[in-house]
Design a protein around this motif. Structure first.
Motif, PDB file in Angstrom:
ATOM      1  N   ARG A  54      -8.421   6.182  11.957  1.00  0.00           N
ATOM      2  CA  ARG A  54      -7.362   6.821  11.177  1.00  0.00           C
ATOM      3  C   ARG A  54      -7.881   7.517   9.939  1.00  0.00           C
ATOM      4  N   ARG A  55      -8.988   7.041   9.357  1.00  0.00           N
ATOM      5  CA  ARG A  55      -9.468   7.643   8.110  1.00  0.00           C
ATOM      6  C   ARG A  55      -9.882   9.095   8.320  1.00  0.00           C
TER       7      ARG A  55
ATOM      8  N   LEU B 251      -5.166   1.937   5.155  1.00  0.00           N
ATOM      9  CA  LEU B 251      -6.381   2.488   5.755  1.00  0.00           C
ATOM     10  C   LEU B 251      -7.548   1.516   5.579  1.00  0.00           C
TER      11      LEU B 251
ATOM     12  N   SER C  41       2.974   2.886   8.844  1.00  0.00           N
ATOM     13  CA  SER C  41       1.598   2.618   9.274  1.00  0.00           C
ATOM     14  C   SER C  41       0.867   1.765   8.231  1.00  0.00           C
TER      15      SER C  41
ATOM     16  N   THR D 174      -3.619  10.583   6.820  1.00  0.00           N
ATOM     17  CA  THR D 174      -3.739   9.123   6.933  1.00  0.00           C
ATOM     18  C   THR D 174      -3.790   8.703   8.407  1.00  0.00           C
TER      19      THR D 174
ATOM     20  N   SER E 151      -1.561   8.741  10.591  1.00  0.00           N
ATOM     21  CA  SER E 151      -0.415   7.899  10.956  1.00  0.00           C
ATOM     22  C   SER E 151       0.259   8.348  12.242  1.00  0.00           C
TER      23      SER E 151
ATOM     24  N   TYR F  32       3.224   8.636  -0.255  1.00  0.00           N
ATOM     25  CA  TYR F  32       4.115   8.124   0.775  1.00  0.00           C
ATOM     26  C   TYR F  32       5.576   8.440   0.475  1.00  0.00           C
TER      27      TYR F  32
ATOM     28  N   SER G 183      -9.854  16.704  10.729  1.00  0.00           N
ATOM     29  CA  SER G 183      -9.644  17.000   9.306  1.00  0.00           C
ATOM     30  C   SER G 183     -10.149  18.387   8.964  1.00  0.00           C
TER      31      SER G 183
ATOM     32  N   HIS H 109       0.796  -1.226   0.000  1.00  0.00           N
ATOM     33  CA  HIS H 109       0.000   0.000   0.000  1.00  0.00           C
ATOM     34  C   HIS H 109       0.830   1.278   0.000  1.00  0.00           C
TER      35      HIS H 109
ATOM     36  N   ARG I 290       0.403  14.318   4.555  1.00  0.00           N
ATOM     37  CA  ARG I 290       0.149  12.893   4.318  1.00  0.00           C
ATOM     38  C   ARG I 290       0.004  12.174   5.658  1.00  0.00           C
TER      39      ARG I 290
END
Lengths: 223, 263
Positions: free
Chosen positions: B131-132, A223, A220, A115, A117, A42, B140, A30, A111
Motif C-alpha cells: 500500500r505504501r 500504513l 483502511s 495511501t 486504500s 483523511y 505512484s 491514525h 489521498r
C-alpha cells in the motif's frame, strides 16, 4: 419526554438497531487529526460530502427563482443575484461550491490513491468513487449553461462540438444533449433536467453505495 | 431485520420483536491505539471544524460575487469561450496539432480514455498488496506525472487565454481594465481605414472612443509617431492589447500614418 417519545417509537418500529448501526463506528487513531495532525488528509472525503450537501441545499433554493427557458433564464439569475435578499449568497455558495467540491474530491482521490486504500478488499468502492467523480464533472458541465450568459453559452457550444468529434457515439451524444441542431431552448431544458433530476439521482445512489461499502469494510488501516 | 425465532414475542401482530436492545454505545477500550467513537465524540469535533470552514466559505461568497456576463447572444462572434477551470486541461489538449484536426480523436477519446480508464481500473492494474506509495513506484510515478501534466495543461490554457484575450467582453466586474476614455469626443468620426479594421474597433470602438477594455485613441497622434503606432499594432501592448491582429504590412503602414495625424 424525549426519551419517552423515543421509547414509544422504538417499541413499535425497533429503531435502536438502525440507530446504533449509524452511530457506532470507530474512528481509529491514525485517521484522527486530533491525535496526528497529518491525518487531516483523511478529512477530504467528509468535506466533499459536506460541500455536496451545501450544493444540494443551495441548488434547491436556486430552483425557487430560476426559470429554465431561454427568454427568462438569464433575467431570473440576474434578479436572484441583484434583487432577492441573500440571493447573491445562495448563488455564490452554489457557484463557488461547485469548484470547491471538485477540489475536495480531487484531494480525496489523491489521498485514497497514495495511501493505497483502493486495494483489496476495497476495489468496488474505488470504482464507485470514480463514477461519483464523473457524475460531478457532468453536474459541473450541465450547470455551467444554466445562467444562460455568454460565458455559459459559448463554453457549452464548444463542449458539445468537442463531444461531436467522438467517433460513433459522438453525434448521437450531441443530439441527445442539444435536442436539435443549435444550442437553444431545447438544450437549456435538457441541461436543466439533467442537472436537476438525472445526475443528482445518480449521485445520491452512488453516494449511498459508497457509504454503505465504507461502513461494511471500515476505513483502511494505518500504513 | 427481525429473525424468526420460535420463542420470540412480537409487538401486537407485527414482526417487530418485543425484546428491546439497550441503546448504549459499545466501549472502544479494546480497540488499538486511541480509537474513539464516531458518535458523538468525533462528530462534535468535525462539526466545529466544519462550522469554521463554513464561515470562511460564506466570507468568500460575499467578497467574490459569482460572475454573470451579458445575456447569451449567439451572434456575438467576438466572445471568446472558456470552459470552467476544471475542464481546461482537457480543452488545452485539443489545441496541440498532434491532438486536433485529423488527430482530434487522440485528444478527445484516446488520451483521456486511457487516463481515466486506467484510473477507474487502478485496483486491478496495481493489484499487489503493497500500500505504501513509495514501495510501488510505477503506480505512484504515473500518478505524479499525470498530475504534473494536468497542472501544466491547466496553467497553459489560462496563460494562453490571458495573453490572447486580455479582457473578456463585458466580463468580470472587478477587471483591472483601464478606465473608459474620459474625454471621448462624440462628434469625432473615424476614417474608413479605421472602421474597416474589425479587430481594432471591437475594443477601441467604432470612432476610437475606447471601451472598458481599451483606451481612447482619438488623439493618439499626440503621444506616438507613425512608426511607434505601427510597432504597437504589430507587437501589441501589454497588458491587454494583442499583437499581430492585422497581417497586411501595407494596411498597418497606412493605418499608422492616419492615426499619427490625429492630434
Amino acid at each position: 419526554m424525549l426519551q419517552k417519545m423515543y421509547d414509544w417509537v422504538d417499541e413499535r418500529l425497533n429503531i435502536t438497531p438502525m440507530w446504533r448501526d449509524l452511530a457506532d463506528h470507530e474512528v481509529p487513531e491514525h485517521v484522527n487529526p486530533a491525535h496526528h495532525f497529518s491525518a487531516f488528509v483523511y478529512c477530504f472525503g467528509g468535506l466533499t460530502f459536506f460541500i455536496t450537501v451545501i450544493q444540494i441545499l443551495s441548488g434547491m433554493f436556486l430552483t425557487m427563482y430560476y426559470v429554465p427557458d431561454i427568454n427568462n433564464a438569464y433575467e431570473s439569475v440576474k434578479y436572484l443575484q441583484n434583487e432577492v435578499a441573500f440571493g447573491v449568497i445562495v448563488r455564490g455558495m452554489h457557484h463557488w461550491g461547485a469548484s470547491l467540491v471538485i477540489v475536495m474530491m480531487f484531494l480525496h482521490t489523491l489521498r485514497v490513491f497514495f495511501t493505497g486504500s483502493y486495494k483489496k478488499p476495497r476495489e468496488m468502492n474505488w470504482v464507485v468513487g470514480m463514477l461519483i467523480f464523473f457524475v460531478m464533472l457532468g453536474l459541473g458541465f450541465t450547470g455551467y449553461l444554466l445562467p444562460w450568459d455568454n460565458t455559459a453559452y459559448f463554453a457549452t457550444k464548444v463542449g458539445l462540438e468537442i463531444a461531436q468529434t467522438v467517433p460513433l457515439i459522438g453525434p448521437y451524444a450531441k443530439a441527445l444533449l442539444t435536442g436539435g441542431d443549435i444550442v437553444g431552448a431545447q438544450t437549456l431544458a435538457r441541461f436543466f433536467a439533467i442537472h436537476v433530476f438525472f445526475l443528482p439521482a445518480a449521485l445520491l445512489g452512488l453516494l449511498g453505495a459508497h457509504f454503505i461499502m465504507i461502513r461494511r469494510q471500515g476505513i483502511s488501516g494505518p500504513l | 431485520m427481525a429473525k424468526h425465532d420460535k420463542d420470540a414475542t412480537f409487538v401486537g401482530d407485527s414482526r417487530v420483536p418485543a425484546k428491546r436492545i439497550p441503546n448504549v454505545a459499545p466501549s472502544y477500550s479494546d480497540f488499538p491505539g486511541k480509537s474513539e467513537p464516531f458518535w458523538p465524540n468525533f462528530l462534535l469535533k468535525e462539526w466545529m471544524v466544519a462550522a469554521v470552514g463554513l464561515v470562511g466559505f460564506l466570507v468568500l461568497t460575499v467578497s467574490h460575487e459569482s460572475p454573470l456576463t451579458a445575456k447569451a447572444n449567439p451572434n456575438d462572434t467576438s466572445f471568446v469561450p472558456l470552459p470552467d477551470w476544471y475542464f481546461l486541461f482537457l480543452y488545452q489538449l485539443l489545441k496541440y496539432p498532434w491532438a486536433s484536426g485529423d488527430w482530434v480523436v487522440l485528444g478527445t477519446v484516446i488520451i483521456p480514455g486511457i487516463a481515466f480508464g486506467a484510473l477507474l481500473l487502478a485496483p486491478w492494474l496495481d493489484a499487489g498488496p503493497e500500500r505504501r506509495a513509495i514501495r510501488r513506484p510505477i503506480a505512484s510515478g504515473i500518478m505524479l506525472l499525470s498530475l504534473v501534466g494536468i497542472f501544466y495543461l491547466t496553467w497553459a490554457a489560462m496563460d494562453e487565454h490571458h495573453r490572447n484575450h486580455p479582457s473578456p467582453a463585458g466580463g468580470g466586474s472587478h477587471g483591472a481594465a483601464p478606465a473608459p476614455a474620459e474625454e471621448a469626443d462624440p462628434a469625432f468620426k473615424a476614417a474608413d481605414i479605421w472602421t474597416a479594421q474589425q479587430s481594432c474597433i471591437s475594443c477601441h470602438g467604432n470612432n476610437m472612443e475606447g471601451t472598458a477594455a481599451a483606451p481612447n485613441l482619438q488623439k493618439v497622434g499626440e503621444k506616438y509617431s507613425a512608426e511607434e503606432i505601427a510597432e504597437i499594432i504589430k507587437n501589441g501592448k501589454p497588458p491587454l492589447m494583442p499583437g499581430g491582429m492585422i497581417k497586411d504590412e501595407q494596411a498597418i503602414k497606412e493605418l499608422a500614418e492616419y492615426m499619427a495625424t490625429l492630434k
